[in-house]
Design an enzyme around this catalytic site. Structure first.
Site, PDB file in Angstrom:
ATOM      1  N   LYS A  91       0.540  -1.384   0.430  1.00  0.00           N
ATOM      2  CA  LYS A  91       0.006  -0.279  -0.393  1.00  0.00           C
ATOM      3  C   LYS A  91       0.668   1.755  -0.192  1.00  0.00           C
ATOM      4  CE  LYS A  91      -3.701   2.153   0.320  1.00  0.00           C
ATOM      5  NZ  LYS A  91      -3.791   2.746  -0.989  1.00  0.00           N
ATOM      6  N   GLN A 112       7.443   3.919   3.618  1.00  0.00           N
ATOM      7  CA  GLN A 112       5.431   3.883   4.147  1.00  0.00           C
ATOM      8  C   GLN A 112       5.798   2.361   4.947  1.00  0.00           C
ATOM      9  OE1 GLN A 112       4.009   5.461   1.435  1.00  0.00           O
ATOM     10  NE2 GLN A 112       2.046   5.344   2.850  1.00  0.00           N
ATOM     11  N   LYS A 115       5.610   3.124   8.302  1.00  0.00           N
ATOM     12  CA  LYS A 115       4.286   4.514   8.606  1.00  0.00           C
ATOM     13  C   LYS A 115       3.020   4.064   8.535  1.00  0.00           C
ATOM     14  CE  LYS A 115       4.393   7.548   5.689  1.00  0.00           C
ATOM     15  NZ  LYS A 115       3.738   8.677   4.374  1.00  0.00           N
ATOM     16  N   LYS A 127       6.109   1.251  -3.191  1.00  0.00           N
ATOM     17  CA  LYS A 127       5.553   3.024  -3.331  1.00  0.00           C
ATOM     18  C   LYS A 127       5.975   3.239  -5.206  1.00  0.00           C
ATOM     19  CE  LYS A 127       4.686   7.576  -1.971  1.00  0.00           C
ATOM     20  NZ  LYS A 127       3.987   7.958  -0.988  1.00  0.00           N
ATOM     21  N   GLY A 166      -2.399   8.233  -4.185  1.00  0.00           N
ATOM     22  CA  GLY A 166      -2.322   9.473  -4.897  1.00  0.00           C
ATOM     23  C   GLY A 166      -0.605   9.874  -3.765  1.00  0.00           C
ATOM     24  N   ASP A 167      -0.243  10.419  -4.899  1.00  0.00           N
ATOM     25  CA  ASP A 167       1.318  11.114  -3.890  1.00  0.00           C
ATOM     26  C   ASP A 167       1.535  12.967  -4.600  1.00  0.00           C
ATOM     27  OD1 ASP A 167       3.602  10.458  -1.492  1.00  0.00           O
ATOM     28  OD2 ASP A 167       4.369  12.140  -3.213  1.00  0.00           O
ATOM     29  N   THR A 211      -4.267  13.777   4.868  1.00  0.00           N
ATOM     30  CA  THR A 211      -3.147  13.632   5.162  1.00  0.00           C
ATOM     31  C   THR A 211      -2.680  15.081   6.288  1.00  0.00           C
ATOM     32  OG1 THR A 211      -2.405  12.703   3.504  1.00  0.00           O
ATOM     33  CG2 THR A 211      -0.456  13.817   4.252  1.00  0.00           C
ATOM     34  N   ASN A 242      -2.270  19.177  -1.969  1.00  0.00           N
ATOM     35  CA  ASN A 242      -3.294  18.604  -0.747  1.00  0.00           C
ATOM     36  C   ASN A 242      -2.580  18.793   0.431  1.00  0.00           C
ATOM     37  OD1 ASN A 242      -3.499  15.749   0.228  1.00  0.00           O
ATOM     38  ND2 ASN A 242      -5.280  16.514  -0.943  1.00  0.00           N
ATOM     39  N   SER A 379      -6.928   5.865   3.806  1.00  0.00           N
ATOM     40  CA  SER A 379      -7.127   4.980   2.703  1.00  0.00           C
ATOM     41  C   SER A 379      -7.160   3.523   2.813  1.00  0.00           C
ATOM     42  CB  SER A 379      -5.530   4.884   1.554  1.00  0.00           C
ATOM     43  OG  SER A 379      -5.164   6.045   1.241  1.00  0.00           O
TER      44      SER A 379
HETATM   45  P1  NDP Z   1       0.643  17.734  -4.788  1.00  0.00           P
HETATM   46  O1  NDP Z   1       1.279  17.786  -5.555  1.00  0.00           O
HETATM   47  O2  NDP Z   1      -0.707  17.657  -3.982  1.00  0.00           O
HETATM   48  O3  NDP Z   1       1.963  18.740  -4.387  1.00  0.00           O
HETATM   49  C1  NDP Z   1       3.151  18.999  -3.772  1.00  0.00           C
HETATM   50  C2  NDP Z   1       3.752  20.495  -3.518  1.00  0.00           C
HETATM   51  O4  NDP Z   1       4.963  20.413  -3.153  1.00  0.00           O
HETATM   52  C3  NDP Z   1       3.563  21.591  -4.374  1.00  0.00           C
HETATM   53  O5  NDP Z   1       2.749  22.606  -3.747  1.00  0.00           O
HETATM   54  C4  NDP Z   1       4.621  21.186  -5.183  1.00  0.00           C
HETATM   55  O6  NDP Z   1       5.495  22.917  -5.652  1.00  0.00           O
HETATM   56  C5  NDP Z   1       5.556  21.083  -4.107  1.00  0.00           C
HETATM   57  N1  NDP Z   1       7.283  20.596  -4.814  1.00  0.00           N
HETATM   58  C6  NDP Z   1       6.838  19.296  -5.432  1.00  0.00           C
HETATM   59  N2  NDP Z   1       8.108  18.927  -5.407  1.00  0.00           N
HETATM   60  C7  NDP Z   1       8.927  20.423  -5.392  1.00  0.00           C
HETATM   61  C8  NDP Z   1      10.517  20.313  -5.127  1.00  0.00           C
HETATM   62  N3  NDP Z   1      11.310  19.463  -5.968  1.00  0.00           N
HETATM   63  N4  NDP Z   1      10.880  21.378  -4.466  1.00  0.00           N
HETATM   64  C9  NDP Z   1       9.743  22.453  -4.164  1.00  0.00           C
HETATM   65  N5  NDP Z   1       8.558  21.930  -4.063  1.00  0.00           N
HETATM   66  C10 NDP Z   1       8.232  20.832  -4.519  1.00  0.00           C
HETATM   67  O7  NDP Z   1       1.957  16.927  -3.120  1.00  0.00           O
HETATM   68  P2  NDP Z   1       1.124  16.301  -2.035  1.00  0.00           P
HETATM   69  O8  NDP Z   1       0.758  17.494  -1.194  1.00  0.00           O
HETATM   70  O9  NDP Z   1       0.227  14.867  -2.130  1.00  0.00           O
HETATM   71  O10 NDP Z   1       2.287  16.041  -1.618  1.00  0.00           O
HETATM   72  C11 NDP Z   1       3.465  16.305  -0.465  1.00  0.00           C
HETATM   73  C12 NDP Z   1       3.832  15.708   0.493  1.00  0.00           C
HETATM   74  O11 NDP Z   1       3.435  14.841   1.534  1.00  0.00           O
HETATM   75  C13 NDP Z   1       5.160  14.891  -0.194  1.00  0.00           C
HETATM   76  O12 NDP Z   1       6.094  14.586   0.726  1.00  0.00           O
HETATM   77  C14 NDP Z   1       4.293  13.156   0.018  1.00  0.00           C
HETATM   78  O13 NDP Z   1       5.130  12.375  -0.442  1.00  0.00           O
HETATM   79  C15 NDP Z   1       3.893  13.298   0.881  1.00  0.00           C
HETATM   80  N6  NDP Z   1       2.651  13.227   1.699  1.00  0.00           N
HETATM   81  C16 NDP Z   1       1.084  12.930   0.903  1.00  0.00           C
HETATM   82  C17 NDP Z   1       0.001  12.176   0.864  1.00  0.00           C
HETATM   83  C18 NDP Z   1      -1.752  12.191   0.163  1.00  0.00           C
HETATM   84  O14 NDP Z   1      -2.099  11.802   0.749  1.00  0.00           O
HETATM   85  N7  NDP Z   1      -1.612  12.812  -0.850  1.00  0.00           N
HETATM   86  C19 NDP Z   1      -0.025  11.122   1.807  1.00  0.00           C
HETATM   87  C20 NDP Z   1       1.089  11.531   2.792  1.00  0.00           C
HETATM   88  C21 NDP Z   1       2.363  11.697   2.673  1.00  0.00           C
HETATM   89  P3  NDP Z   1       4.894  22.583  -7.682  1.00  0.00           P
HETATM   90  O15 NDP Z   1       3.487  22.983  -8.082  1.00  0.00           O
HETATM   91  O16 NDP Z   1       6.038  24.149  -7.807  1.00  0.00           O
HETATM   92  O17 NDP Z   1       5.599  21.315  -8.259  1.00  0.00           O
HETATM   93  O1  2IT Z   2       2.831   8.929   1.804  1.00  0.00           O
HETATM   94  C1  2IT Z   2       1.781   8.177   1.295  1.00  0.00           C
HETATM   95  O2  2IT Z   2       1.480   7.790   2.781  1.00  0.00           O
HETATM   96  C2  2IT Z   2       0.620   8.355   0.881  1.00  0.00           C
HETATM   97  N1  2IT Z   2       1.321   9.102  -0.923  1.00  0.00           N
HETATM   98  C3  2IT Z   2      -0.482   7.925   0.789  1.00  0.00           C
HETATM   99  C4  2IT Z   2      -0.393   5.919   0.572  1.00  0.00           C
HETATM  100  C5  2IT Z   2      -1.830   5.722   0.529  1.00  0.00           C
HETATM  101  O3  2IT Z   2      -1.414   4.907  -0.008  1.00  0.00           O
HETATM  102  O4  2IT Z   2      -2.806   6.419   0.535  1.00  0.00           O
END
Ligand code: NDP
Ligand code: 2IT
Length: 447
Positions: A91, A112, A115, A127, A166-167, A211, A242, A379
């Site tokens: 997952k 992961q 976690k 992943k 997603g991520d 998240t 997100n 999830s």
């Molecule tokens: P999104 O794609 O929705 O948003 C990512 C954000 O981070 C954007 O604002 C993006 O800016 C910025 N970003 C991405 N890469 C870079 C970079 N190299 N340098 C600077 N800014 C960057 O992703 P999420 O919000 O889903 O994910 C954000 C973090 O949270 C990640 O580390 C992800 O692994 C983690 N995460 C996500 C979960 C989820 O459920 N979605 C769960 C747990 C963890 P820009 O538009 O300029 O690229």
């Molecule tokens: O980093 C993470 O925990 C996620 N991107 C969410 C993974 C999931 O299966 O919901």
């Protein structure tokens, strides 16, 4: 210094996974915490258990050809690392970002695994993703890419096998296109094969928010240990995706003031507090930039191109963008400006030096594998609803999320106490996650 039993294991990880710096970093951090475990319980160092935990069960790399809007053939690389299935089906999310390579996906899959164990739910760790860059691509291009990726990835998935979500760069739109293609290929409405779905086609309430909300619940619980709260506090959040958006939402609900957020081009600072409705409109609907938000806000907001958001003084910092976005230098700035708590919404956003500075500086520090576990936990709740063909209310689902986050917090805190490091959530999370995976692996034998 690593424990002498763990030193050769880490040397082997370096040798077998050359050039994968983020993976090395993630493994190193966990091994740093495990010295105390193998000293207390030597059986965990037997049967090559730790070596097996560091080696993914399966790594899949494949070509993703697709045709862009101008009729040109594009090639990307797809990945799925099925890291550990001792506790349940693999997952973990899919990341679409041009920086993605095998080392990114391996570090994320490794994190992961622990976690998911911390959530207490029956999910293993995995992943995946691609070096595809969705920025500037039309809906039709994104759809063709997602369909091509799923044509290949689909054979490795299944609700009892591997369940992506997603991520970075993957939200409900992409999950929809991938689910549609999986459904077409298999001729089955197998809802539980992907999470993060839309509410009308098998999704769970609160998954979108989970998240960010979960990260705030975790930090709130840490603050409570010191008799503090979000109320009236100044908060800086990095990112504007997100995780960042729903972190901002929950902080605001709890009376905090989020004064800055960012993207990879720069940050916006607004002393009165970010206007979340406008930010959502620009990011979620228009797919715009933080600079567009700042422009729309006018005089009250200052946009700093290429700046470091951690320069903005705050009581609480929530890095929610990407790995290694908060360096030792940033940590020094935050500590100098009086930061009291840091919660990692992203995966591994703080460098090892930054983490060390926070812990030494007595700043409450919530590591990502605990703090951001609310996404994957919800999830797992989505999978539960899919399996029972049920759908819960927002209130019920959020209540469950809050309970899970408090449980994770308390498990990390208790484990840190048990190992003589009260308040060290990094140690607590690594050890508690490890023990749950390790116990299952021992029971299942050498597989
Ligand atoms: P999104 O794609 O929705 O948003 C990512 C954000 O981070 C954007 O604002 C993006 O800016 C910025 N970003 C991405 N890469 C870079 C970079 N190299 N340098 C600077 N800014 C960057 O992703 P999420 O919000 O889903 O994910 C954000 C973090 O949270 C990640 O580390 C992800 O692994 C983690 N995460 C996500 C979960 C989820 O459920 N979605 C769960 C747990 C963890 P820009 O538009 O300029 O690229
Ligand atoms: O980093 C993470 O925990 C996620 N991107 C969410 C993974 C999931 O299966 O919901």
């Amino acid at each position: 210094m690593l424990d002498e039993k763990l030193e050769p294991i880490f040397a082997d990880v370096l040798r077998r996974n050359p050039g994968e710096d983020e993976f090395h970093q993630a493994v190193r951090e966990v091994l740093d915490s495990l010295g105390a475990v193998v000293a207390k319980h030597p059986h965990y160092a037997e049967g090559a258990l730790i070596e097996r935990i560091c080696e993914p069960e399966r790594q899949i790399i494949f070509r993703v050809p697709w045709v862009d809007d101008r009729g040109r053939v594009q090639i990307n690389r797809g990945f799925r690392v099925q890291f550990n299935s001792a506790l349940g089906p693999y997952k973990g999310g899919l990341r679409f970002h041009p920086s993605v390579y095998l080392g990114t996906i391996k570090f994320l899959g490794f994190e992961q695994t622990f976690k998911n164990a911390l959530t207490g739910m029956p999910i293993g760790g995995g992943k995946g993703g691609s070096d595809f860059d969705p920025k500037g691509r039309s809906d039709a291009e994104v759809m063709r890419f997602c369909q091509s990726l799923m044509t290949e990835l689909g054979r490795h998935l299944g609700e009892y096998t591997d369940v992506p979500a997603g991520d970075i760069g993957v939200g409900q739109r992409e999950i929809g296109y991938m689910f549609g293609q999986y459904k077409r290929i298999t001729n089955r409405y197998e809802s539980g094969v992907l999470t993060g779905k839309g509410l009308t086609w098998g999704g769970s309430r609160v998954r979108t928010e989970a998240t960010g909300y979960g990260a705030v619940y975790f930090v709130e619980r840490m603050l409570q240990q010191r008799g503090e709260s979000f109320d009236g506090r100044k908060v800086v959040v990095s990112g504007a995706g997100n995780v960042a958006i729903y972190t901002i939402e929950k902080v605001q609900q709890l009376g905090g003031r989020v004064v800055a957020c960012s993207d990879s081009n720069g940050y916006v600072v607004e002393e009165k507090g970010i206007d979340l409705a406008l930010l959502k409109e620009i990011k979620e609907r228009r797919r715009g930039r933080v600079a567009d938000y700042a422009k729309a806000r006018g005089a009250g907001a200052v946009y700093v191109p290429d700046g470091r958001v951690w320069e903005v003084p705050a009581d609480i910092a929530m890095p929610s963008a990407t790995q290694n976005e908060l360096t030792g230098q940033d940590a020094r700035t935050l500590v100098r400006n009086g930061v009291r708590a840091v919660g990692e919404g992203a995966n591994m956003p703080c460098t090892p030096e930054a983490v060390r500075l926070f812990i030494e500086g007595n700043v409450l520090f919530g590591p990502g594998k605990a703090t951001n576990a609310g996404g994957v936990a919800t999830s797992a709740l989505e999978m539960q609803q899919n399996a029972s063909r049920d759908s819960w209310s927002f209130e019920e689902t959020e209540e469950r999320l809050a309970t899970i986050m408090h449980g994770i917090h308390d498990r990390c805190a208790q484990t840190a106490d048990e190992y003589g490091a009260p308040g060290n959530y990094v140690l607590g999370a690594n050890i508690a996650g490890f023990i749950r995976v390790a116990e299952a692996m021992r029971a299942l034998g050498v597989v």
